[in-house]
Design a protein around this motif. Structure first.
Motif, PDB file in Angstrom:
ATOM      1  N   PRO A   1      -3.437   1.225  -3.543  1.00  0.00           N
ATOM      2  CA  PRO A   1      -3.508   2.384  -2.650  1.00  0.00           C
ATOM      3  C   PRO A   1      -4.755   2.314  -1.764  1.00  0.00           C
ATOM      4  O   PRO A   1      -5.866   2.150  -2.273  1.00  0.00           O
ATOM      5  CB  PRO A   1      -3.591   3.582  -3.606  1.00  0.00           C
ATOM      6  N   GLY A   2      -4.555   2.383  -0.469  1.00  0.00           N
ATOM      7  CA  GLY A   2      -5.683   2.393   0.462  1.00  0.00           C
ATOM      8  C   GLY A   2      -6.072   1.024   0.987  1.00  0.00           C
ATOM      9  O   GLY A   2      -6.975   0.904   1.806  1.00  0.00           O
TER      10      GLY A   2
ATOM     11  N   ASP B   1       0.836  -1.199   0.000  1.00  0.00           N
ATOM     12  CA  ASP B   1       0.000   0.000   0.000  1.00  0.00           C
ATOM     13  C   ASP B   1       0.870   1.248   0.000  1.00  0.00           C
ATOM     14  O   ASP B   1       1.481   1.580   1.012  1.00  0.00           O
ATOM     15  CB  ASP B   1      -0.905   0.000   1.243  1.00  0.00           C
ATOM     16  N   PRO B   2       0.942   1.941  -1.141  1.00  0.00           N
ATOM     17  CA  PRO B   2       1.816   3.114  -1.205  1.00  0.00           C
ATOM     18  C   PRO B   2       1.378   4.229  -0.257  1.00  0.00           C
ATOM     19  O   PRO B   2       2.163   5.124   0.029  1.00  0.00           O
ATOM     20  CB  PRO B   2       1.722   3.564  -2.668  1.00  0.00           C
ATOM     21  N   LEU B   3       0.146   4.166   0.256  1.00  0.00           N
ATOM     22  CA  LEU B   3      -0.288   5.207   1.191  1.00  0.00           C
ATOM     23  C   LEU B   3       0.188   4.909   2.616  1.00  0.00           C
ATOM     24  O   LEU B   3       0.168   5.782   3.470  1.00  0.00           O
ATOM     25  CB  LEU B   3      -1.812   5.345   1.192  1.00  0.00           C
ATOM     26  N   THR B   4       0.583   3.681   2.860  1.00  0.00           N
ATOM     27  CA  THR B   4       1.029   3.324   4.207  1.00  0.00           C
ATOM     28  C   THR B   4       2.501   2.945   4.230  1.00  0.00           C
ATOM     29  O   THR B   4       3.227   3.319   5.129  1.00  0.00           O
ATOM     30  CB  THR B   4       0.208   2.126   4.736  1.00  0.00           C
ATOM     31  N   PHE B   5       2.941   2.194   3.234  1.00  0.00           N
ATOM     32  CA  PHE B   5       4.332   1.732   3.215  1.00  0.00           C
ATOM     33  C   PHE B   5       5.093   2.468   2.118  1.00  0.00           C
ATOM     34  O   PHE B   5       4.922   3.658   1.951  1.00  0.00           O
ATOM     35  CB  PHE B   5       4.374   0.209   3.055  1.00  0.00           C
ATOM     36  N   GLU B   6       5.925   1.769   1.382  1.00  0.00           N
ATOM     37  CA  GLU B   6       6.781   2.374   0.359  1.00  0.00           C
ATOM     38  C   GLU B   6       5.940   3.205  -0.634  1.00  0.00           C
ATOM     39  O   GLU B   6       5.143   2.665  -1.392  1.00  0.00           O
ATOM     40  CB  GLU B   6       7.529   1.246  -0.373  1.00  0.00           C
ATOM     41  N   ALA B   7       6.173   4.528  -0.590  1.00  0.00           N
ATOM     42  CA  ALA B   7       5.308   5.436  -1.353  1.00  0.00           C
ATOM     43  C   ALA B   7       5.469   5.281  -2.856  1.00  0.00           C
ATOM     44  O   ALA B   7       4.569   5.604  -3.622  1.00  0.00           O
ATOM     45  CB  ALA B   7       5.588   6.878  -0.941  1.00  0.00           C
TER      46      ALA B   7
END
Lengths: 443, 249
Positions: free
Chosen positions: A265-266, A252-258
């Motif tokens: 996402p999400g 999840d790019p919103l929580t981990f590696e962007a």
């Protein structure tokens, strides 16, 4: 092995490898930044596990995986095992696999490691030892599945002459587990990073065999904290379970590696809200950390009140002064592992090091004791395999697959990997070895 | 604003005031561009977050958070601070050794106060010299930066001195952007320190979120698909006594 008739299989081994080539049974290896896909060489002499050994392994594996799942729940909730002083907190919170983002997340049925790959070896003394637990995204089940299928094709009589447990039911085990976990009757998908992943063959094969949809990163999206599959005609379908073959940090790019393009996402919020099951759960790395491994028999005792059926290889933690003294004094006969590495990397044998390297290693252990574990080298049993027309003996391990949905079940087969190099004890497929079918005898 | 417009946009915001006993929301409203779905949740650190997204093409995303906060003295009781806030980085910074030993020798809140004064003296405030990716090593070498760098440095020294410390992102009176400060645990409670302004915080700071470092608690984070030029306007206004708080993007 007198009672086992392998003639049919051995005679047709070339046919099996040809079929595998045709089916694209490959394994990708990244070396120096270049992706190479190689065939995963198959040896037609199976590893045979007697019913007696299997009954022991099955009970031990179920017990171990139950305890590991309870440990994961505990770590991300009450942390009783730390409060009670069984596992030191340093080993938990400084582990790269520990994800504070998962604190308080409650996966469906309290299951974290739905699919566990437990690596074992059989010692020359006939005892089995657990070398490693793989609770993130253990791969390899598809290889013995397809190997068995092809062996049946080329030599059907082998399987009517021998009492071998069926192994084609792995897809059934997976399917039932995914049904058990699935939220709100949504669809079940296998999320692959794509065709350049080292195990892409497996992703597509398991999707085909379980009836789950093979999803690529762009196919899934989140809306109102629910995950949907974007169909071909722009319709959206609710997703209830994701067997994801993408690592935690890319999910999840919103929580981990962007910068991750492989994730959804999400998805983390959808998962936290209980709207989707992630198989395996996120944050499992804290339990298969090489440093935590030492504590698994203690976990079994702590959570289940039972003695651990399976044994670890004798392991030392330089974190404890007593162990450190032993390791520094006996370095030349031990195997040293860097707890942060996986896939056979960061494994060093003291006997292969010269004086200078040994001194450097001692320094490293003194500087960062938490980073290393040391183990006695287990003299494990060699297995026979065919090299040309010759039968030779090579080191091999066994990855057993344990599937947990409503129940914990052990697949009556497994991936037996062998080293092609006669001097090597490292059998990981990422290091270029081959594999065998694993036969579990039913009588 | 996006030019050209984009689709498949997902966001995660930490723009709501943290639910802490020292700050009570008297009123609170949140609005976002109509085409976005949104919902509220908590992250792993217990921070309030708003998730949202859209698959429709859009050229702007606007969200507004308004409200009134009533504060008492900044103090957050916590009997069991999470151990990750006690873990320093594995790097060693020789220049910090003296202040670390000094802080270790001090008792109670004297230790974080000494660290705060040290960080304030050590650093020079200079916007534009660092960004979100600047490492602590570079910050220590340059001895300059913005509130985020001050806070990171203070957190690191505190943890190395054995004090649990966490990074906080929030708003302060009158400022035109978000601010960052540090919370340090004294055994019972988290107390707040602003190394940028060399102030032990009592009131007037609205906490939004905390984490190990800035990366754990960005005010906004998002992904979209599209090749576009993005322009961001942030406006923050905090006033009293007719307390209005606005955070707009």
């Amino acid at each position: 092995m007198a009672y086992i008739n392998l003639k049919g299989l051995i005679d047709s081994r070339d046919a099996v490898n040809k079929w595998m080539e045709r089916f694209g049974v490959r394994f990708g290896v990244y070396k120096n930044g270049v992706f190479n896909e190689q065939l995963f060489p198959f040896d037609s002499i199976p590893r045979v596990i007697s019913k007696k050994d299997w009954d022991y392994l099955e009970a031990g594996l179920q017990q171990r995986v139950k305890a590991l799942n309870m440990f994961l729940w505990d770590i991300y909730h009450d942390k009783n095992i730390i409060k009670d002083g069984v596992v030191p907190e340093e080993f938990v919170y400084s582990s790269k696999g520990y994800m504070p983002e998962c604190e308080g997340v409650s996966p469906v049925g309290k299951v974290y490691a739905h699919i566990a790959g437990i690596d074992l070896v059989e010692g020359k003394d006939g005892k089995w030892y657990v070398l490693e637990d793989n609770l993130r995204i253990p791969s390899g089940a598809s290889y013995p599945m397809i190997a068995r299928k092809l062996c049946r094709k080329v030599s059907p009589s082998t399987f009517s002459d021998n009492s071998v447990a069926e192994n084609r039911d792995y897809s059934e085990l997976l399917r039932t587990m995914m049904d058990d976990m699935c939220v709100d009757g949504g669809m079940k998908v296998i999320l692959t990073p794509g065709r350049y992943n080292s195990a892409f063959f497996e992703h597509s094969y398991l999707a085909e065999k379980t009836g789950a949809t093979l999803a690529y990163p762009g196919d899934l999206f989140v809306e109102d904290d629910k995950v949907y599959y974007a169909g071909m005609f722009k319709e959206k379908r609710l997703v209830g379970a994701i067997y994801r073959r993408v690592s935690d940090e890319y999910m999840d790019p919103l929580t981990f590696e962007a910068s991750s393009l492989l994730g959804i996402p999400g998805v983390m919020q959808a998962y936290k809200a209980g709207n989707v099951a992630l198989i395996n759960a996120i944050g499992n790395g804290v339990a298969d950390d090489k440093g935590i491994y030492y504590f698994v028999p203690k976990m079994v005792k702590y959570y289940l009140g039972e003695e651990s059926i399976l044994q670890n290889a004798p392991t030392y933690l330089p974190y404890y002064e007593e162990d450190k003294a032993y390791v520094l004094a006996n370095l030349e006969k031990l195997v040293i592992k860097d707890v942060s590495e996986a896939g056979g990397y960061g494994v060093m044998f003291g006997r292969d090091m010269n004086e200078k390297q040994l001194a450097e290693m001692r320094q490293l252990i003194n500087d960062e004791p938490r980073r290393w574990i040391a183990q006695e080298v287990i003299d494990f049993k060699d297995l026979e395999l065919l090299e040309g027309d010759e039968v030779v003996e090579r080191k091999a391990d066994l990855r057993a697959f344990v599937v947990t949905g409503k129940e914990t079940k052990v697949w009556k087969s497994g991936l037996t990997r062998f080293s092609r190099n006669p001097d090597s004890f490292v059998v990981n497929s990422s290091q270029g070895g081959g594999f065998k079918d694993t036969w579990v005898m039913i009588k | 604003m996006f030019n050209p417009s984009i689709g498949q946009h997902n966001i995660q915001l930490r723009c709501l005031p943290a639910r802490e006993t020292f700050q009570k929301a008297v009123s609170e409203t949140f609005t976002i561009s109509e085409c976005f779905w949104h919902g509220e949740g908590l992250d792993g650190f217990g921070n309030r977050i708003i998730s949202g997204g859209t698959r429709e093409r859009h050229a702007t995303l606007e969200y507004i958070c308004r409200g009134t906060i009533k504060q008492s003295t900044y103090c957050i009781p916590d009997a069991e601070p999470h151990p990750i806030f006690s873990l320093p980085s594995e790097e060693r910074f020789d220049v910090l050794e003296d202040i670390i030993s000094e802080a270790k020798a001090l008792h109670g809140l004297d230790a974080p106060l000494a660290v705060m004064h040290y960080v304030h003296r050590f650093m020079t405030y200079r916007p534009g010299t660092t960004d979100i990716n600047t490492s602590l090593r570079d910050v220590i070498a340059m001895r300059q930066g913005v509130c985020q760098d001050y806070a990171h440095l203070m957190v690191e020294i505190c943890r190395k001195a054995g004090l649990p410390a966490r990074y906080v992102c929030g708003l302060m009176i009158g400022e035109g952007a978000t601010h960052a400060w540090v919370e340090v645990h004294d055994g019972q409670c988290w107390y707040a320190f602003d190394p940028t302004n060399d102030t032990a915080i009592a009131t007037g700071y609205i906490k939004l979120a905390h984490g190990r470092n800035a990366n754990d608690c960005p005010v906004s984070r998002g992904t979209y698909i599209g090749n576009t030029l993005q322009r961001t306007i942030v406006s923050v206004s905090v006033t009293f006594p007719q307390t209005t708080k606005q955070h707009k993007r």
